[in-house]
Design an enzyme around this catalytic site. Structure first.
Site, PDB file in Angstrom:
ATOM      1  N   HIS A 159      -6.203   3.127  -3.750  1.00 46.54           N
ATOM      2  CA  HIS A 159      -6.092   3.211  -2.284  1.00 46.54           C
ATOM      3  C   HIS A 159      -6.470   4.623  -1.817  1.00 46.54           C
ATOM      4  CE1 HIS A 159      -4.734   1.700   1.555  1.00 46.54           C
ATOM      5  NE2 HIS A 159      -3.691   2.511   1.642  1.00 46.54           N
ATOM      6  N   HIS A 197       3.920  -2.272   3.004  1.00 44.87           N
ATOM      7  CA  HIS A 197       3.908  -0.893   2.492  1.00 44.87           C
ATOM      8  C   HIS A 197       5.181  -0.641   1.700  1.00 44.87           C
ATOM      9  CE1 HIS A 197       0.878  -0.967   5.601  1.00 44.87           C
ATOM     10  NE2 HIS A 197       0.337   0.080   5.015  1.00 44.87           N
ATOM     11  N   ASP A 235       0.833  -1.203   0.000  1.00 45.88           N
ATOM     12  CA  ASP A 235       0.000   0.000   0.000  1.00 45.88           C
ATOM     13  C   ASP A 235       0.871   1.258   0.000  1.00 45.88           C
ATOM     14  OD1 ASP A 235      -1.994  -1.844   0.321  1.00 45.88           O
ATOM     15  OD2 ASP A 235      -2.773  -1.028   2.200  1.00 45.88           O
ATOM     16  N   ASP A 236       0.226   2.362  -0.342  1.00 48.78           N
ATOM     17  CA  ASP A 236       0.694   3.731  -0.085  1.00 48.78           C
ATOM     18  C   ASP A 236       1.670   4.317  -1.100  1.00 48.78           C
ATOM     19  OD1 ASP A 236      -0.878   3.334   2.102  1.00 48.78           O
ATOM     20  OD2 ASP A 236       0.639   3.851   3.595  1.00 48.78           O
ATOM     21  N   TYR A 294      -6.386   2.194   5.976  1.00 51.23           N
ATOM     22  CA  TYR A 294      -6.580   1.764   7.376  1.00 51.23           C
ATOM     23  C   TYR A 294      -7.481   0.528   7.481  1.00 51.23           C
ATOM     24  CZ  TYR A 294      -5.374   6.719   7.593  1.00 51.23           C
ATOM     25  OH  TYR A 294      -4.796   7.947   7.371  1.00 51.23           O
TER      26      TYR A 294
HETATM   27 ZN   LIG Z   1      -2.467   2.820   3.300  1.00 45.27          ZN
END
Ligand SMILES: [Zn+2]
Length: 257
Positions: free
Chosen positions: A106, A203, A51-52, A147
């Protein structure tokens, strides 16, 4: 059906919506909710997800994943750790796609979907979709709520955008303060338990994840005989990564954060 229609007409005539009192009235149709996947379905697969991003470690991850013939899935933000329209981030997104990794949304700003209005949810999702359509020509069908937070309104918005919510059943802990030694230990425990399949959360924004956690995870899990696949592959038939694809665009002045 005839009696239902009659009851509807009768309610209209008297100006009363009588769905609670009239047994002949059909129930109000519920707004569809997106499917939430928390596990892979195909035995012996591991879906490694990040993610991210995009941020600074995608190229390094591409190289490491390739050593294990691993395909992974990246749930991208538009403007979180970096702006997805910066030249270096555009290059990272293109490189991930070219290497066969899957790209999902996301939210634009890493927003908590459960705190947003209906319009803001769509705006947060659409701006990332637009970026992926522009940069690599794909409209994603997989979405991870930041989250891991969502409510029914969010699931309605995700469904309205023809997407599924992808959660996880293993968290490396890299975003919650775990040290590389701790994340590696979690992967060791996972490998020793050897569940049928694994859907991992990591991540791509941490140096330690790229340099220590993922190399270790790939090593210990490959020794257990797992195949490293994308989310759509680990879910088996019926779930596509992309709603559609087209030719990628060319950057212009409208590509900005
Ligand atoms: Zn995230």
């Amino acid at each position: 059906m005839r009696s239902s229609v009659f009851a509807l007409l009768a309610a209209a005539v008297v100006g009363v919506v009588a769905q609670e009192t009239s047994p002949a009235m059909p129930p109000l149709e519920k707004r569809a909710l997106a499917t939430v996947y928390t596990k892979c379905k195909v035995a012996n697969t591991v879906a490694i997800t990040f993610d991210d991003g995009p941020y600074s470690y995608e190229q390094e991850l591409i190289t490491t994943l390739a050593k294990y013939k691993a395909k992974a899935t990246f749930f991208l933000n538009g403007h979180n750790w970096a702006c997805i329209y910066d030249d270096s981030r555009i290059a990272a997104v293109k490189a991930l796609y070219a290497a066969g990794h899957e790209l999902g949304g996301h939210t634009w700003s890493h927003a908590n979907m459960s705190s947003l209005t209906w319009d803001k949810m769509h705006n947060e999702m659409w701006k990332v979709e637009e970026a992926l359509i522009r940069i690599v020509g794909v409209n994603p069908a997989l979405f991870r709520p930041p989250y891991g937070e969502y409510n029914n309104l969010a699931l309605s918005a995700i469904a309205a955008r023809n997407q599924s919510a992808i959660m996880w059943d293993f968290d490396s802990g890299d975003s919650s303060g775990k040290t590389p030694a701790q994340t590696n230990a979690l992967y060791d425990t996972l490998a020793s338990k050897k569940p049928s399949s694994v859907l991992t959360l990591n991540h791509s924004t941490y140096n330690t994840t790229a340099k220590q956690t993922i190399p270790h995870a790939l090593e210990v899990l490959s020794k257990r005989g797992y195949k490293f696949v994308t989310v759509s592959q680990c879910l088996g038939g019926g779930v596509k990564a992309y709603q559609w694809t087209q030719k990628a665009g060319v950057k212009d002045s409208t590509w900005k954060c």
